[in-house]
Design a protein around this motif. Structure first.
Motif, PDB file in Angstrom:
ATOM      1  N   GLU A  65       0.853  -1.186   0.000  1.00  0.00           N
ATOM      2  CA  GLU A  65       0.000   0.000   0.000  1.00  0.00           C
ATOM      3  C   GLU A  65       0.889   1.235   0.000  1.00  0.00           C
ATOM      4  N   LYS A  66       0.621   2.150  -0.929  1.00  0.00           N
ATOM      5  CA  LYS A  66       1.437   3.346  -1.109  1.00  0.00           C
ATOM      6  C   LYS A  66       0.754   4.554  -0.462  1.00  0.00           C
ATOM      7  N   TYR A  67       1.583   5.426   0.111  1.00  0.00           N
ATOM      8  CA  TYR A  67       1.069   6.659   0.701  1.00  0.00           C
ATOM      9  C   TYR A  67       1.825   7.842   0.120  1.00  0.00           C
ATOM     10  N   LEU A  68       1.082   8.834  -0.339  1.00  0.00           N
ATOM     11  CA  LEU A  68       1.647  10.013  -0.964  1.00  0.00           C
ATOM     12  C   LEU A  68       2.015  11.042   0.099  1.00  0.00           C
ATOM     13  N   GLY A  69       3.111  11.725  -0.129  1.00  0.00           N
ATOM     14  CA  GLY A  69       3.535  12.790   0.773  1.00  0.00           C
ATOM     15  C   GLY A  69       4.452  13.738   0.037  1.00  0.00           C
ATOM     16  N   THR A  70       5.055  14.648   0.783  1.00  0.00           N
ATOM     17  CA  THR A  70       5.918  15.640   0.148  1.00  0.00           C
ATOM     18  C   THR A  70       7.387  15.326   0.407  1.00  0.00           C
ATOM     19  N   THR A  71       8.183  15.547  -0.616  1.00  0.00           N
ATOM     20  CA  THR A  71       9.631  15.529  -0.488  1.00  0.00           C
ATOM     21  C   THR A  71      10.085  16.975  -0.668  1.00  0.00           C
ATOM     22  N   GLU A  72      11.366  17.193  -0.784  1.00  0.00           N
ATOM     23  CA  GLU A  72      11.857  18.567  -0.925  1.00  0.00           C
ATOM     24  C   GLU A  72      11.354  19.238  -2.193  1.00  0.00           C
ATOM     25  N   ASN A  73      11.166  18.457  -3.262  1.00  0.00           N
ATOM     26  CA  ASN A  73      10.838  19.061  -4.552  1.00  0.00           C
ATOM     27  C   ASN A  73       9.456  18.746  -5.088  1.00  0.00           C
ATOM     28  N   ALA A  74       8.810  17.677  -4.602  1.00  0.00           N
ATOM     29  CA  ALA A  74       7.556  17.268  -5.235  1.00  0.00           C
ATOM     30  C   ALA A  74       6.734  16.397  -4.295  1.00  0.00           C
ATOM     31  N   PHE A  75       5.519  16.082  -4.750  1.00  0.00           N
ATOM     32  CA  PHE A  75       4.679  15.102  -4.082  1.00  0.00           C
ATOM     33  C   PHE A  75       5.046  13.736  -4.642  1.00  0.00           C
ATOM     34  N   GLU A  76       5.420  12.824  -3.767  1.00  0.00           N
ATOM     35  CA  GLU A  76       5.817  11.490  -4.187  1.00  0.00           C
ATOM     36  C   GLU A  76       5.363  10.478  -3.151  1.00  0.00           C
ATOM     37  N   VAL A  77       5.515   9.201  -3.491  1.00  0.00           N
ATOM     38  CA  VAL A  77       5.222   8.136  -2.539  1.00  0.00           C
ATOM     39  C   VAL A  77       6.329   8.148  -1.492  1.00  0.00           C
ATOM     40  N   ILE A  78       5.945   8.361  -0.225  1.00  0.00           N
ATOM     41  CA  ILE A  78       6.954   8.447   0.828  1.00  0.00           C
ATOM     42  C   ILE A  78       6.879   7.297   1.827  1.00  0.00           C
ATOM     43  N   SER A  79       5.800   6.543   1.779  1.00  0.00           N
ATOM     44  CA  SER A  79       5.635   5.450   2.725  1.00  0.00           C
ATOM     45  C   SER A  79       4.939   4.280   2.045  1.00  0.00           C
ATOM     46  N   ILE A  80       5.440   3.067   2.335  1.00  0.00           N
ATOM     47  CA  ILE A  80       4.871   1.855   1.761  1.00  0.00           C
ATOM     48  C   ILE A  80       4.755   0.799   2.844  1.00  0.00           C
ATOM     49  N   PHE A  81       3.597   0.169   2.930  1.00  0.00           N
ATOM     50  CA  PHE A  81       3.391  -0.969   3.826  1.00  0.00           C
ATOM     51  C   PHE A  81       3.211  -2.212   2.968  1.00  0.00           C
ATOM     52  N   ILE A  82       3.930  -3.282   3.322  1.00  0.00           N
ATOM     53  CA  ILE A  82       3.872  -4.529   2.564  1.00  0.00           C
ATOM     54  C   ILE A  82       3.456  -5.653   3.501  1.00  0.00           C
ATOM     55  N   TRP A  83       2.593  -6.538   3.013  1.00  0.00           N
ATOM     56  CA  TRP A  83       2.171  -7.691   3.793  1.00  0.00           C
ATOM     57  C   TRP A  83       1.907  -8.864   2.852  1.00  0.00           C
ATOM     58  N   PRO A  84       1.994 -10.088   3.374  1.00  0.00           N
ATOM     59  CA  PRO A  84       1.687 -11.261   2.538  1.00  0.00           C
ATOM     60  C   PRO A  84       0.180 -11.480   2.481  1.00  0.00           C
ATOM     61  N   ARG A  85      -0.301 -11.960   1.358  1.00  0.00           N
ATOM     62  CA  ARG A  85      -1.725 -12.266   1.247  1.00  0.00           C
ATOM     63  C   ARG A  85      -2.069 -13.486   2.090  1.00  0.00           C
ATOM     64  N   SER A  86      -1.115 -14.425   2.203  1.00  0.00           N
ATOM     65  CA  SER A  86      -1.328 -15.623   3.011  1.00  0.00           C
ATOM     66  C   SER A  86      -0.092 -15.863   3.866  1.00  0.00           C
ATOM     67  N   ILE A  87      -0.268 -15.822   5.167  1.00  0.00           N
ATOM     68  CA  ILE A  87       0.857 -16.013   6.079  1.00  0.00           C
ATOM     69  C   ILE A  87       1.396 -17.436   5.973  1.00  0.00           C
ATOM     70  N   ALA A  88       0.549 -18.396   5.709  1.00  0.00           N
ATOM     71  CA  ALA A  88       0.983 -19.793   5.617  1.00  0.00           C
ATOM     72  C   ALA A  88       1.957 -20.009   4.461  1.00  0.00           C
ATOM     73  N   SER A  89       1.890 -19.175   3.431  1.00  0.00           N
ATOM     74  CA  SER A  89       2.774 -19.347   2.280  1.00  0.00           C
ATOM     75  C   SER A  89       4.195 -18.866   2.540  1.00  0.00           C
ATOM     76  N   LEU A  90       4.429 -18.254   3.696  1.00  0.00           N
ATOM     77  CA  LEU A  90       5.761 -17.743   4.020  1.00  0.00           C
ATOM     78  C   LEU A  90       6.765 -18.836   4.381  1.00  0.00           C
ATOM     79  N   LYS A  91       6.293 -20.041   4.512  1.00  0.00           N
ATOM     80  CA  LYS A  91       7.161 -21.141   4.923  1.00  0.00           C
ATOM     81  C   LYS A  91       8.363 -21.250   3.984  1.00  0.00           C
ATOM     82  N   GLY A  92       9.560 -21.225   4.568  1.00  0.00           N
ATOM     83  CA  GLY A  92      10.791 -21.344   3.799  1.00  0.00           C
ATOM     84  C   GLY A  92      11.406 -20.020   3.393  1.00  0.00           C
TER      85      GLY A  92
END
Length: 138
Positions: A65-92
């Protein structure tokens, strides 16, 4: 009447060719194919900040999930949250796998801070050796 039937047949052939090409070039199909083959694939619409991106790597499907914010020069994506769709698939999966995903996301969004949602957040914060699998987090 014969011309009309020929025209319909020609239109049907053109439609089938168009549909086949559109199907083969569909990014969702490429994501599903990479997921089945346990390869890396990054599906994102960088022009649409509200639309989440999908990553598949080693048979695990992640959503970001992307979140827009400000940098010194422009509005850009400044924060990203990542998660697995299925926790069980993380094995290995190991820490290097998650670091690889972070590097790939950072290539697309260099100004973004990447955070993982639970249980990956706790795993990345642990001081275990880099090759320790998820173990008790699943």
């Amino acid at each position: 009447m014969m011309w009309f039937i020929r025209f319909l047949l020609f239109a049907l052939i053109i439609f089938l060719i168009y549909s086949t090409i559109k199907y083969l070039l569909n990014p969702k199909r490429k994501l599903e194919l990479a997921h089945e083959q346990k390869r890396y694939y990054f599906l994102d619409d960088q022009d649409n900040v509200r639309k989440n991106f999908l990553i598949t790597y080693k048979g695990v499907l992640f959503e970001g999930e992307k979140y827009l914010g400000t940098t010194e020069n422009a509005f850009e994506v400044i924060s990203i949250f990542i998660w697995p769709r299925s926790i069980a698939s993380l094995k290995g999966m190991v820490r290097e796998d998650l670091q690889f995903i972070e590097r790939k996301v950072s290539e697309q969004y260099p100004n973004a801070k990447i955070d993982w949602k639970s249980p990956l957040k706790e795993f990345m914060e642990k001081g275990n050796s880099p090759t320790t699998p998820f173990g008790d987090l699943i």
